[in-house]
Design an enzyme around this catalytic site. Sequence first.
Site, PDB file in Angstrom:
ATOM      1  N   GLU A   1     -26.880  25.946 -35.196  1.00  0.00           N
ATOM      2  CA  GLU A   1     -27.024  24.808 -34.511  1.00  0.00           C
ATOM      3  C   GLU A   1     -28.241  25.139 -33.819  1.00  0.00           C
ATOM      4  O   GLU A   1     -27.952  24.827 -32.487  1.00  0.00           O
ATOM      5  CB  GLU A   1     -25.870  24.476 -33.839  1.00  0.00           C
ATOM      6  CG  GLU A   1     -25.807  23.107 -33.335  1.00  0.00           C
ATOM      7  CD  GLU A   1     -24.692  22.610 -32.560  1.00  0.00           C
ATOM      8  OE1 GLU A   1     -23.980  23.656 -32.019  1.00  0.00           O
ATOM      9  OE2 GLU A   1     -24.323  21.694 -32.032  1.00  0.00           O
TER      10      GLU A   1
ATOM     11  N   HIS B   1     -21.824  23.751 -38.656  1.00  0.00           N
ATOM     12  CA  HIS B   1     -23.499  23.092 -38.655  1.00  0.00           C
ATOM     13  C   HIS B   1     -24.298  24.060 -39.679  1.00  0.00           C
ATOM     14  O   HIS B   1     -24.810  23.311 -40.801  1.00  0.00           O
ATOM     15  CB  HIS B   1     -24.072  23.069 -37.500  1.00  0.00           C
ATOM     16  CG  HIS B   1     -23.239  22.307 -36.462  1.00  0.00           C
ATOM     17  ND1 HIS B   1     -23.302  20.851 -36.425  1.00  0.00           N
ATOM     18  CD2 HIS B   1     -22.632  22.747 -35.164  1.00  0.00           C
ATOM     19  CE1 HIS B   1     -22.328  20.404 -35.482  1.00  0.00           C
ATOM     20  NE2 HIS B   1     -22.237  21.521 -34.348  1.00  0.00           N
TER      21      HIS B   1
ATOM     22  N   ASP C   1     -17.468  16.564 -35.386  1.00  0.00           N
ATOM     23  CA  ASP C   1     -17.807  17.287 -34.075  1.00  0.00           C
ATOM     24  C   ASP C   1     -16.865  16.752 -33.004  1.00  0.00           C
ATOM     25  O   ASP C   1     -15.785  17.273 -32.733  1.00  0.00           O
ATOM     26  CB  ASP C   1     -19.386  17.491 -34.044  1.00  0.00           C
ATOM     27  CG  ASP C   1     -19.430  18.858 -33.424  1.00  0.00           C
ATOM     28  OD1 ASP C   1     -18.518  19.618 -33.050  1.00  0.00           O
ATOM     29  OD2 ASP C   1     -20.773  19.031 -33.060  1.00  0.00           O
TER      30      ASP C   1
END
Lengths: 489, 489
Positions: free
Chosen positions: A338, A363, A420
């Site tokens: 990420e 991610h 998320d």
Amino acid sequence: MCLLAGGLCIPDPRYRESLIQEEASMQTGGQVVLNEKEKRLDTRLLKMKQDEVARADFPPAMHFFKARDLIRNSPMFSLLQKMPKGGALHVHDLAMVDIEWLVKNVTYRPLCYMCFTNTQSIRFIFSSQWPEPLPNCSPWNLLETLRAKVVNTTDLDNRIRGKLTLFTDLDPEKVYPNQDVVWDRFEQAFMSMWGLVTYAPVFREYFYQGLTEFYKDNVMYLEVRALLPEIYELDGRTHDKAWTLKTYQDVTRQFTAEHPDFFGTRIILTVHRGANSSVVTEAVEEAMKLQRDFPDIMAGFDLVGREDVGRPLWYFRDALSLPTERGVELPFFFHAGETDLQGTDVDQNLLDALLFNTSRIGHGYALVRHPVAKELSRKKGVALEVCPISNQVMKLVTDLRNHPAAALMSENHPLVISSDDPAMFGASGLSYDFYEAFVGFGGLRSHLGSLKALAINSIRYSSLNASQQEKALTLWQRRWDKFVSENAF
Amino acid sequence: MCLLAGGLCIPDPRYRESLIQEEASMQTGGQVVLNEKEKRLDTRLLKMKQDEVARADFPPAMHFFKARDLIRNSPMFSLLQKMPKGGALHVHDLAMVDIEWLVKNVTYRPLCYMCFTNTQSIRFIFSSQWPEPLPNCSPWNLLETLRAKVVNTTDLDNRIRGKLTLFTDLDPEKVYPNQDVVWDRFEQAFMSMWGLVTYAPVFREYFYQGLTEFYKDNVMYLEVRALLPEIYELDGRTHDKAWTLKTYQDVTRQFTAEHPDFFGTRIILTVHRGANSSVVTEAVEEAMKLQRDFPDIMAGFDLVGREDVGRPLWYFRDALSLPTERGVELPFFFHAGETDLQGTDVDQNLLDALLFNTSRIGHGYALVRHPVAKELSRKKGVALEVCPISNQVMKLVTDLRNHPAAALMSENHPLVISSDDPAMFGASGLSYDFYEAFVGFGGLRSHLGSLKALAINSIRYSSLNASQQEKALTLWQRRWDKFVSENAF
Ligand SMILES: [Zn+2]
Ligand SMILES: [Zn+2]
């Protein structure tokens, strides 16, 4: 291969067409065969997508805070909301529920105290007695009293709301000029929420409310990254991680009993990657214990927090090797990649996650820049949990058509779509992220088969065992067929 | 592969290291072996790159208009400027020269007339007589007279400059809110420049000046996309394409004679993709004729203009098949994939360019979303001409770390770095684009070997024949060794 003319070659339209078809079949869902009803729905869907693309303001090209209302009011979004999306595999414990519920319900409960930090943030606590002062915070205010004193409670509520979420009506580019600012505000918002959500009666209800929001968004299963924080009672007594995990289990059982077409929840214990080795070692030990004691609800272990400023996975290699050394199975679900910093130590997290046999990658934004890690992830079937809105709000990408998952979807790399921290971003459930993925980086070529594949992926790449997966797929298929029947015309 | 512990596996640090090395060796230049001096220079280079990454304002993450001065003043940029970069393979005829030269030199010449269009643009003409009025333009003003009348000629010059380039000191996000606006302003600026540059004496000098700017930037060879516009004299007489091409050849010969370490220029005839079939057919015919008559300087054929609103290559398939049908070799150098629309007809340009045996691909921004086209381009060795600043200014990408070439460079996909229309973007030569590529999407892992590989690519993927390439490489190598000697310490 081509039509011959004078010894040279001009492209054969049939060969060209076969290459176009080949490319289309390589994408996520490219090989899904649609039945008649599904084909009719797909035609509607394509028309809707063309309408979205034709808009002067193309939502996936805009910041989500500006695009949200455009998305919400689109026919595409209504359809995606109704669609059974399977599971949400990357969601965090304290960002599941619309902030509105915290502001309008939780902060209006009795004995709720608030103070103002000197970093322009707020903190909360519920307490039967006047609470001890917090360092770097104003004296506590009983909210009931404060609300009675202020002229306009709406203003106060707006102010509270603004501290609990990143969402803003102001220009997000101005408010969050860079990653440092947005991450700082993100962590402040978490800390503001903390005292509200870790109060035992709220904690239970918060999770129930979270399940309700995802359920209403036609998500049937969740894997929640949870810190399992210390939960407190009004008199200051606290509960340990086992209690908290058991509460998740109880609430899930209650919810599933009341909603038989909801499949369940599993928990991934998380610890902050800013912690030192001994804290992480302790957390791994705790995770192994919980995994043994609560095998049904415990799915595994992960590290959270901003990768760029945290410690790389390799730094914690001794702690992360413990389960293997002891012959204990503790699945990992690492956040990795990420980042948009290339070539740093942190940028090795993707490779290290794979070397530590991670079950999925949170991610994996940087994966396309790592051909060896990418190949490993494909070969091992380690799916990426792609969270488009999160990546945009946290300033990895501006125009979502540029999200690296566009390339990954074009070659059916294993991935799922997730949200998320929807509450932080002013979103909810999964549908906003499905919109961004399908309309934004899916392009005009992705179709109902792609959506179907994404939903199936979310079960196939879940931590459920084989027989649970079959059960979940059967349940999902029933809901899918109903959805197609009701919307194909 | 891994260290065994209790029947399970923990990552072996040596295996991990071997994977990291494997990935590093896969990137552009990853297999280049550096000599001792080069290693010393590489150490300096890495340090400079780390300094750039550590800046609060990281230039590749910013719009180039805001980043330009930061880049120009960086030690990294000075070094890249001195570096022999090989050839610039994607540059357009009318955007090679710093606008300053047009404003301060060309518009100050006698008999230069200007009018103001009703689209807030300007037009120029040189003429021995008072020129005929232009439709949709104010009456002509003789610039000499206008300058004598205005109080502040600096203001007037600034106004003119602003019309000839996209570069602005204002907030570029405000001035160019979307692709439509920026493309419109781009085409207006070209039209404003037209009458200045197509005046025969200026035309010659403009090109000479262009060669000078690239030469000073340590570029030794150019392939120029040229419209070969009608060139006019003061009395209104005009010259045909052959004259114009011959002028390019003459100026190149003169320049090369004066600068023996400059290698030369070749021309790619271009036509606007907004044209209809018969215009394109005619252009292809003309290109074949010029290719026969001027084999030394003519490199081939291309279509220009915004892909998203122009006709797709497949629309022109009959015209583009002509050379093959007649057994004539006319190399193609198609712009393709300069788009973020996925799945449209225009989005097939990449595949079609490859099917028409294009020698290179201009931009290829969308290639990573087209696995079949990507594989074809790799197998056939068809290099992409990556123009980072152009893609950013034309609003395909915001943060250049997200440029798809990051993924392509990580796997050594055939590509070269070029600058497209530097004068339009307030850049010059190639060094700004090399900075963005090397510091931006190259990441910390790319090194002197990557830069060396990019320079060599620019000769290997040029339209030069094998023996010319060897000559050019020998010349480049001599300059490279000198550069390394002078800068390794
Ligand atoms: Zn997360
Ligand atoms: Zn171009």
